[in-house]
Design a protein around this motif. Sequence first.
Motif, PDB file in Angstrom:
ATOM      1  N   VAL A  23      90.702  12.186  13.037  1.00  0.00           N
ATOM      2  CA  VAL A  23      91.271  11.458  14.160  1.00  0.00           C
ATOM      3  C   VAL A  23      90.469  10.173  14.331  1.00  0.00           C
ATOM      4  O   VAL A  23      89.229  10.216  14.356  1.00  0.00           O
ATOM      5  CB  VAL A  23      91.237  12.311  15.449  1.00  0.00           C
ATOM      6  N   ASP A  24      91.162   9.066  14.395  1.00  0.00           N
ATOM      7  CA  ASP A  24      90.525   7.751  14.535  1.00  0.00           C
ATOM      8  C   ASP A  24      89.468   7.515  13.461  1.00  0.00           C
ATOM      9  O   ASP A  24      88.397   6.967  13.732  1.00  0.00           O
ATOM     10  CB  ASP A  24      89.899   7.591  15.930  1.00  0.00           C
ATOM     11  N   GLY A  25      89.760   7.965  12.249  1.00  0.00           N
ATOM     12  CA  GLY A  25      88.848   7.754  11.130  1.00  0.00           C
ATOM     13  C   GLY A  25      87.632   8.651  11.127  1.00  0.00           C
ATOM     14  O   GLY A  25      86.737   8.484  10.297  1.00  0.00           O
ATOM     15  N   VAL A  26      87.563   9.611  12.030  1.00  0.00           N
ATOM     16  CA  VAL A  26      86.418  10.508  12.104  1.00  0.00           C
ATOM     17  C   VAL A  26      86.833  11.889  11.586  1.00  0.00           C
ATOM     18  O   VAL A  26      87.671  12.553  12.190  1.00  0.00           O
ATOM     19  CB  VAL A  26      85.895  10.618  13.559  1.00  0.00           C
ATOM     20  N   GLU A  56      93.037  17.717  18.199  1.00  0.00           N
ATOM     21  CA  GLU A  56      93.060  16.939  16.959  1.00  0.00           C
ATOM     22  C   GLU A  56      94.372  17.141  16.207  1.00  0.00           C
ATOM     23  O   GLU A  56      94.925  16.195  15.656  1.00  0.00           O
ATOM     24  CB  GLU A  56      91.865  17.308  16.085  1.00  0.00           C
ATOM     25  N   GLU A  59      97.028  15.015  17.715  1.00  0.00           N
ATOM     26  CA  GLU A  59      96.891  13.592  17.398  1.00  0.00           C
ATOM     27  C   GLU A  59      97.242  13.271  15.957  1.00  0.00           C
ATOM     28  O   GLU A  59      97.807  12.225  15.669  1.00  0.00           O
ATOM     29  CB  GLU A  59      95.449  13.137  17.670  1.00  0.00           C
ATOM     30  N   ASN A  60      96.869  14.171  15.051  1.00  0.00           N
ATOM     31  CA  ASN A  60      97.126  13.948  13.626  1.00  0.00           C
ATOM     32  C   ASN A  60      97.336  15.306  12.951  1.00  0.00           C
ATOM     33  O   ASN A  60      96.362  16.010  12.672  1.00  0.00           O
ATOM     34  CB  ASN A  60      95.959  13.202  12.975  1.00  0.00           C
TER      35      ASN A  60
END
Length: 139
Positions: A23-26, A56, A59-60
């Motif tokens: 999520v958000d590149g993390v 998570e 979100e993705n």
Amino acid sequence: MDYKKEFERMMEKQTAMAIATAVDGVPNVRIVNFYYDGELKTLYFSSFGDNKKVAEFAENPHVAFTTIPEKGEEHVRVKAAVVRKSAVSLEIIKAKFLWKMPEYIMSIPDVLPGLILFEMTFDEADVVIDFEHMETIVV
């Protein structure tokens, strides 16, 4: 070697997997127990509703996973899976989890109401027997 049969054997025998979200590149990885239904080509696992991974997934829903070998290097690795809340009743699938893992958390009646059942689908899997024997199969 019949890698499809090896896939089915590992998915039946192995009980845990490391699932990766991002999520958000993390990235984030955690271990969960699972049950794979070969007829439906669907992997099931549960989580408590207040767990961070549930947010998570919302979100993705694109995840990756690898089963955790019980011996040697044998494992299944999937790079492109989609996870979602399952429409299957937790009560219906509970018996399948307990058949595979008699000590699983679903055996505790007070825990069951807090669990959410998730399902994961994927089209391809890497089947790894050892460092010399591996192949990507279509599921």
